[in-house]
Design a protein around this motif. Structure first.
Motif, PDB file in Angstrom:
ATOM      1  N   HIS A  15       0.841  -1.190   0.000  1.00 39.59           N
ATOM      2  CA  HIS A  15       0.000   0.000   0.000  1.00 39.59           C
ATOM      3  C   HIS A  15       0.879   1.244   0.000  1.00 39.59           C
ATOM      4  O   HIS A  15       1.851   1.324   0.753  1.00 39.59           O
ATOM      5  N   ARG A  16       0.506   2.234  -0.814  1.00 45.32           N
ATOM      6  CA  ARG A  16       1.316   3.431  -0.953  1.00 45.32           C
ATOM      7  C   ARG A  16       0.597   4.618  -0.321  1.00 45.32           C
ATOM      8  O   ARG A  16      -0.446   5.074  -0.819  1.00 45.32           O
ATOM      9  N   TYR A  17       1.147   5.106   0.787  1.00 44.41           N
ATOM     10  CA  TYR A  17       0.610   6.272   1.485  1.00 44.41           C
ATOM     11  C   TYR A  17       1.329   7.528   0.995  1.00 44.41           C
ATOM     12  O   TYR A  17       2.490   7.483   0.581  1.00 44.41           O
ATOM     13  N   LEU A  18       0.619   8.658   1.081  1.00 41.55           N
ATOM     14  CA  LEU A  18       1.168   9.926   0.592  1.00 41.55           C
ATOM     15  C   LEU A  18       0.835  11.052   1.558  1.00 41.55           C
ATOM     16  O   LEU A  18      -0.310  11.167   2.023  1.00 41.55           O
ATOM     17  N   TYR A  19       1.843  11.874   1.859  1.00 40.73           N
ATOM     18  CA  TYR A  19       1.613  13.172   2.487  1.00 40.73           C
ATOM     19  C   TYR A  19       2.019  14.231   1.482  1.00 40.73           C
ATOM     20  O   TYR A  19       3.100  14.163   0.890  1.00 40.73           O
ATOM     21  N   LEU A  20       1.164  15.247   1.293  1.00 38.71           N
ATOM     22  CA  LEU A  20       1.437  16.292   0.315  1.00 38.71           C
ATOM     23  C   LEU A  20       1.154  17.635   0.974  1.00 38.71           C
ATOM     24  O   LEU A  20       0.004  17.994   1.220  1.00 38.71           O
ATOM     25  N   GLY A  21       2.222  18.370   1.314  1.00 42.14           N
ATOM     26  CA  GLY A  21       2.028  19.650   1.977  1.00 42.14           C
ATOM     27  C   GLY A  21       3.317  20.174   2.586  1.00 42.14           C
ATOM     28  O   GLY A  21       4.413  19.656   2.337  1.00 42.14           O
ATOM     29  N   LEU A  45       2.533   0.443  11.728  1.00 42.49           N
ATOM     30  CA  LEU A  45       1.830  -0.476  10.848  1.00 42.49           C
ATOM     31  C   LEU A  45       2.579  -1.792  10.728  1.00 42.49           C
ATOM     32  O   LEU A  45       3.800  -1.829  10.587  1.00 42.49           O
ATOM     33  N   ALA A  46       1.807  -2.873  10.750  1.00 43.57           N
ATOM     34  CA  ALA A  46       2.414  -4.204  10.677  1.00 43.57           C
ATOM     35  C   ALA A  46       2.789  -4.582   9.253  1.00 43.57           C
ATOM     36  O   ALA A  46       3.601  -5.485   9.043  1.00 43.57           O
ATOM     37  N   ASP A  47       2.199  -3.918   8.281  1.00 39.41           N
ATOM     38  CA  ASP A  47       2.444  -4.229   6.876  1.00 39.41           C
ATOM     39  C   ASP A  47       3.814  -3.719   6.451  1.00 39.41           C
ATOM     40  O   ASP A  47       4.005  -2.540   6.187  1.00 39.41           O
ATOM     41  N   GLY A  48       4.776  -4.601   6.348  1.00 37.77           N
ATOM     42  CA  GLY A  48       6.137  -4.214   5.999  1.00 37.77           C
ATOM     43  C   GLY A  48       6.332  -3.885   4.540  1.00 37.77           C
ATOM     44  O   GLY A  48       7.402  -3.394   4.153  1.00 37.77           O
ATOM     45  N   ASP A  49       5.328  -4.152   3.687  1.00 34.72           N
ATOM     46  CA  ASP A  49       5.445  -3.860   2.260  1.00 34.72           C
ATOM     47  C   ASP A  49       4.952  -2.464   1.895  1.00 34.72           C
ATOM     48  O   ASP A  49       5.144  -2.014   0.769  1.00 34.72           O
ATOM     49  N   SER A  50       4.307  -1.787   2.836  1.00 31.67           N
ATOM     50  CA  SER A  50       3.760  -0.467   2.534  1.00 31.67           C
ATOM     51  C   SER A  50       4.875   0.570   2.445  1.00 31.67           C
ATOM     52  O   SER A  50       5.982   0.370   2.954  1.00 31.67           O
ATOM     53  N   SER A  51       4.551   1.702   1.808  1.00 26.14           N
ATOM     54  CA  SER A  51       5.528   2.777   1.661  1.00 26.14           C
ATOM     55  C   SER A  51       4.849   4.108   1.948  1.00 26.14           C
ATOM     56  O   SER A  51       3.622   4.229   1.881  1.00 26.14           O
ATOM     57  N   LEU A  52       5.655   5.103   2.256  1.00 30.87           N
ATOM     58  CA  LEU A  52       5.150   6.450   2.530  1.00 30.87           C
ATOM     59  C   LEU A  52       5.962   7.453   1.724  1.00 30.87           C
ATOM     60  O   LEU A  52       7.200   7.472   1.814  1.00 30.87           O
ATOM     61  N   THR A  53       5.279   8.250   0.940  1.00 28.18           N
ATOM     62  CA  THR A  53       5.908   9.342   0.201  1.00 28.18           C
ATOM     63  C   THR A  53       5.570  10.647   0.893  1.00 28.18           C
ATOM     64  O   THR A  53       4.396  10.919   1.167  1.00 28.18           O
ATOM     65  N   ILE A  54       6.588  11.449   1.178  1.00 29.69           N
ATOM     66  CA  ILE A  54       6.384  12.768   1.782  1.00 29.69           C
ATOM     67  C   ILE A  54       6.800  13.803   0.756  1.00 29.69           C
ATOM     68  O   ILE A  54       7.981  13.944   0.430  1.00 29.69           O
ATOM     69  N   ALA A  55       5.797  14.511   0.223  1.00 28.49           N
ATOM     70  CA  ALA A  55       6.036  15.495  -0.830  1.00 28.49           C
ATOM     71  C   ALA A  55       5.788  16.889  -0.268  1.00 28.49           C
ATOM     72  O   ALA A  55       4.685  17.203   0.160  1.00 28.49           O
ATOM     73  N   GLY A  56       6.829  17.698  -0.242  1.00 26.54           N
ATOM     74  CA  GLY A  56       6.703  19.044   0.290  1.00 26.54           C
ATOM     75  C   GLY A  56       8.041  19.551   0.792  1.00 26.54           C
ATOM     76  O   GLY A  56       9.046  18.835   0.775  1.00 26.54           O
ATOM     77  N   SER A  57       8.038  20.788   1.243  1.00 22.64           N
ATOM     78  CA  SER A  57       9.257  21.387   1.776  1.00 22.64           C
ATOM     79  C   SER A  57       8.917  22.148   3.041  1.00 22.64           C
ATOM     80  O   SER A  57       7.760  22.454   3.317  1.00 22.64           O
TER      81      SER A  57
END
Length: 374
Positions: free
Chosen positions: A206-212, A230-242
């Motif tokens: 699962h691909r999570y995203l933060y944008l801000g 989270l127990a799901d070790g295959d998930s990812s998190l993208t943090i987009a912003g400055s």
């Protein structure tokens, strides 16, 4: 003989890209002139986390003018003092839309509009949860300004509640839904998913995203801590912003052993937002304080899920929509909502409910406020 179009002056700080669709829609039914309290040259010298598109209005279908002002900055707040009062709208306007109350420039515009018989319409987004001043002289000044208007636009029930708490007459409040170009975003996200370029970048999990922005009230550290739960070790998190917290957030990822699953990709140009949303499954807006949170509109329009804290003004307006999961700002609550989103994901939502909340619909609320009987 056809009636002349109402002449509306819209006074605001910046030419925010998400406001342009409202202006374009209004321009089809009104003679609209936008007055900006910021100017391009000063903005480019110190724009902070804002991209240049926040002061871009080339080829806009409405007249746009910069009002000479002095800008005072305190944290995230900017106050504008007019240097040339005559450059603010006044004579000849049927209505003025004032998108703020804090700056002396808005008080001056209101006085000019009142002098020349224009209908004064506020645009008030704050909620009870985001009121920085609940009592005292500043709260009294805000109340006086808002009560003195002919009408106030409330982009959602949370803003209406705040207005009523200050004694604004309910008959003066016109409630809409704070909009973005939902149909355009929906179409561009669908197109992006169909392209090989997006398909090639998809990874398992699962691909999570933060944008801000990477600032305190956005609570990105709380999001990272929630992701670590989270127990799901295959998930990812993208943090987009400055923002000024970038270094400390990277250090937190190192501390929690997440650097191989969390990607910091920097700010995203507004025109690329639909594509970035289409590459992910769940947007997370973890803010401890948020007047609205238009990125949630954008995520839902793109057909993805949204985890949003109850501290955000948008929460009350999107609760119950497909793909929406409400949470508290604490990491445990965020993690629970993120996990619920992951379990519920079966693919992009084809026709999300947010698509009815268009800029055209909000423009009609503005026109209703303009034409309402005094």
């Amino acid at each position: 003989m056809s009636r002349p179009l109402p002449r509306i002056g819209w006074v605001t700080n910046l030419a925010a890209p998400y406001r342009r669709p409202i202006w374009e829609s209004l321009a089809r039914s009104a003679d609209l002139h936008v007055f900006l309290l910021e100017n391009r040259s000063r903005f480019e010298r110190g724009r902070g986390n804002r991209a240049s598109e926040w002061m871009s209005w080339d080829n806009a279908p409405v007249a746009v003018s910069e009002v000479p002002t002095v800008r005072l900055t305190a944290g995230e707040r900017q106050l504008y003092l007019p240097r040339a009062v005559g450059r603010l709208p006044g004579k000849g306007f049927d209505a003025l839309v004032l998108t703020g109350w804090e700056s002396p420039a808005y008080w001056t515009a209101a006085a000019r509009g009142r002098r020349w018989g224009a209908r004064l319409i506020g645009f008030y987004e704050s909620t009870l949860a985001t009121h920085a001043f609940r009592r005292g002289p500043i709260a009294s000044v805000r109340k006086r300004f808002l009560r003195g208007l002919d009408a106030v636009l409330a982009p959602g029930p949370a803003a209406k509640e705040a207005l009523l708490s200050m004694g604004v007459d309910a008959s003066k409040i016109f409630v809409g839904f704070n909009p973005v170009d939902v149909l355009g975003i929906h179409a561009r996200a669908h197109q992006a998913r169909a392209s090989a370029a997006v398909g090639d970048r998809r990874a398992n999990g699962h691909r999570y995203l933060y944008l801000g922005q990477l600032i305190e009230r956005k609570n990105v550290a709380g999001l990272i801590e929630a992701f670590a739960r989270l127990a799901d070790g295959d998930s990812s998190l993208t943090i987009a912003g400055s923002g000024h917290l970038l270094e400390s957030l990277c250090a937190l990822c190192d501390q929690l052993g997440l650097r191989d699953r969390v990607a910091f990709v920097g700010p995203v140009p507004y025109e690329r937002v639909p594509e970035v949303l289409a590459e992910h499954h769940t947007l997370v807006l973890p803010s401890t304080e948020e007047v609205w949170g238009l990125v949630v509109n954008e995520a839902l329009a793109a057909g993805i899920h949204a985890v949003v804290t109850r501290s955000c003004g948008v929460a009350a307006s999107v609760e119950g929509m497909r793909g929406v999961f409400l949470a508290d700002p604490e990491s445990a609550s965020l993690a629970s909502a993120m996990e619920a989103s992951r379990r519920a994901w079966t693919g992009p939502v084809d026709q999300p409910e947010i698509l009815v909340h268009t800029p055209e619909a909000f423009a009609q609320v503005v026109l209703d406020a303009v034409s309402a009987r005094r």
